[in-house]
Design a protein around this motif. Structure first.
Motif, PDB file in Angstrom:
ATOM      1  N   GLU A   1       0.818  -1.214   0.000  1.00 37.97           N
ATOM      2  CA  GLU A   1       0.000   0.000   0.000  1.00 37.97           C
ATOM      3  C   GLU A   1       0.855   1.269   0.000  1.00 37.97           C
ATOM      4  O   GLU A   1       0.503   2.258  -0.622  1.00 37.97           O
ATOM      5  CB  GLU A   1      -0.908   0.001   1.229  1.00 37.97           C
ATOM      6  N   TYR A   2       1.974   1.248   0.688  1.00 45.18           N
ATOM      7  CA  TYR A   2       2.818   2.429   0.822  1.00 45.18           C
ATOM      8  C   TYR A   2       3.953   2.475  -0.212  1.00 45.18           C
ATOM      9  O   TYR A   2       4.848   3.287  -0.105  1.00 45.18           O
ATOM     10  CB  TYR A   2       3.431   2.499   2.225  1.00 45.18           C
ATOM     11  N   SER A   3       3.905   1.602  -1.210  1.00 44.16           N
ATOM     12  CA  SER A   3       4.970   1.529  -2.209  1.00 44.16           C
ATOM     13  C   SER A   3       4.619   2.308  -3.460  1.00 44.16           C
ATOM     14  O   SER A   3       3.464   2.435  -3.832  1.00 44.16           O
ATOM     15  CB  SER A   3       5.227   0.076  -2.607  1.00 44.16           C
ATOM     16  N   TYR A   4       5.660   2.768  -4.103  1.00 43.51           N
ATOM     17  CA  TYR A   4       5.529   3.456  -5.390  1.00 43.51           C
ATOM     18  C   TYR A   4       6.461   2.768  -6.378  1.00 43.51           C
ATOM     19  O   TYR A   4       7.635   2.551  -6.094  1.00 43.51           O
ATOM     20  CB  TYR A   4       5.911   4.930  -5.252  1.00 43.51           C
ATOM     21  N   GLN A   5       5.932   2.438  -7.526  1.00 42.75           N
ATOM     22  CA  GLN A   5       6.713   1.777  -8.565  1.00 42.75           C
ATOM     23  C   GLN A   5       7.106   2.833  -9.593  1.00 42.75           C
ATOM     24  O   GLN A   5       6.242   3.460 -10.209  1.00 42.75           O
ATOM     25  CB  GLN A   5       5.877   0.681  -9.212  1.00 42.75           C
ATOM     26  N   THR A   6       8.404   3.014  -9.752  1.00 42.16           N
ATOM     27  CA  THR A   6       8.875   4.004 -10.723  1.00 42.16           C
ATOM     28  C   THR A   6       8.625   3.492 -12.134  1.00 42.16           C
ATOM     29  O   THR A   6       8.551   2.279 -12.355  1.00 42.16           O
ATOM     30  CB  THR A   6      10.388   4.271 -10.560  1.00 42.16           C
ATOM     31  N   PRO A   7       8.511   4.402 -13.095  1.00 41.58           N
ATOM     32  CA  PRO A   7       8.469   3.936 -14.476  1.00 41.58           C
ATOM     33  C   PRO A   7       9.864   3.418 -14.858  1.00 41.58           C
ATOM     34  O   PRO A   7      10.848   3.696 -14.176  1.00 41.58           O
ATOM     35  CB  PRO A   7       8.121   5.199 -15.262  1.00 41.58           C
ATOM     36  N   GLU A   8       9.933   2.658 -15.936  1.00 40.18           N
ATOM     37  CA  GLU A   8      11.252   2.203 -16.397  1.00 40.18           C
ATOM     38  C   GLU A   8      12.056   3.412 -16.850  1.00 40.18           C
ATOM     39  O   GLU A   8      11.546   4.281 -17.559  1.00 40.18           O
ATOM     40  CB  GLU A   8      11.112   1.211 -17.549  1.00 40.18           C
ATOM     41  N   ILE A   9      13.294   3.454 -16.409  1.00 43.30           N
ATOM     42  CA  ILE A   9      14.179   4.563 -16.741  1.00 43.30           C
ATOM     43  C   ILE A   9      15.322   4.014 -17.577  1.00 43.30           C
ATOM     44  O   ILE A   9      15.992   3.058 -17.175  1.00 43.30           O
ATOM     45  CB  ILE A   9      14.712   5.233 -15.462  1.00 43.30           C
ATOM     46  N   THR A  10      15.512   4.591 -18.751  1.00 44.13           N
ATOM     47  CA  THR A  10      16.600   4.181 -19.636  1.00 44.13           C
ATOM     48  C   THR A  10      17.618   5.303 -19.678  1.00 44.13           C
ATOM     49  O   THR A  10      17.273   6.457 -19.936  1.00 44.13           O
ATOM     50  CB  THR A  10      16.073   3.911 -21.061  1.00 44.13           C
ATOM     51  N   THR A  11      18.867   4.948 -19.415  1.00 44.83           N
ATOM     52  CA  THR A  11      19.936   5.938 -19.444  1.00 44.83           C
ATOM     53  C   THR A  11      21.247   5.243 -19.812  1.00 44.83           C
ATOM     54  O   THR A  11      21.321   4.021 -19.844  1.00 44.83           O
ATOM     55  CB  THR A  11      20.058   6.689 -18.095  1.00 44.83           C
ATOM     56  N   ASP A  12      22.259   6.059 -20.100  1.00 47.58           N
ATOM     57  CA  ASP A  12      23.556   5.500 -20.463  1.00 47.58           C
ATOM     58  C   ASP A  12      24.491   5.502 -19.264  1.00 47.58           C
ATOM     59  O   ASP A  12      24.336   6.285 -18.345  1.00 47.58           O
ATOM     60  CB  ASP A  12      24.174   6.279 -21.621  1.00 47.58           C
ATOM     61  N   LEU A  13      25.449   4.600 -19.299  1.00 52.71           N
ATOM     62  CA  LEU A  13      26.489   4.530 -18.278  1.00 52.71           C
ATOM     63  C   LEU A  13      27.723   5.244 -18.812  1.00 52.71           C
ATOM     64  O   LEU A  13      27.790   5.615 -19.982  1.00 52.71           O
ATOM     65  CB  LEU A  13      26.801   3.065 -17.959  1.00 52.71           C
TER      66      LEU A  13
END
Length: 139
Positions: free
Chosen positions: A46-58
């Protein structure tokens, strides 16, 4: 013994007994309260938030796609973290840009810890309790 000494001893014994009883009650109440602070699985969800998928470079040119489950300590904190989605993305992009492929593979728990610490710095209505990686793809 005089009447005054008997009264003083009786008063002292009563005060000591009341103190011991009070200490036992307080310790038991505090122990129960501490045990009650652990979140149940229903509260975690109930207290959790799921982030959207994040695409980035290393830093070495590799690309990574990650997604996290951020657990907060209450409903207000969850609503706040939803509004701070842009800050979550910003923190992740900055941290992942410092990593190469090998450090990402071995340091994913470090990213979770950094995300938790940095989000707690900006949170006003609660705190982030834990961060879980729920998806990752390294290319």
């Amino acid at each position: 013994m005089s009447k005054l000494v008997k009264t003083m001893l009786l008063s002292l014994v009563i005060i000591i007994l009341v103190g011991v009883v009070a200490a036992v009650i307080v310790l038991n109440v505090l122990e129960k309260r501490d045990k009650g602070n652990e979140q149940t699985i229903d509260e975690i969800v109930e207290y959790s938030y799921q982030t959207p998928e994040i695409t980035t470079d290393l830093s070495d040119g590799s690309f990574v796609r990650v997604q996290f489950q951020i657990v907060t300590d209450g409903k207000k904190a969850r609503k706040e973290i939803e509004k701070r989605d842009f800050q979550v993305k910003n923190i992740l992009i900055k941290e992942l840009a410092k990593m190469d492929e090998e450090s990402f593979k071995s340091g994913l728990s470090d990213v979770e810890d950094i995300l938790q610490v940095e989000l707690n710095k900006v949170m006003k209505k609660g705190k982030v309790v834990d961060v879980y990686t729920i998806s990752k793809i390294l290319q």
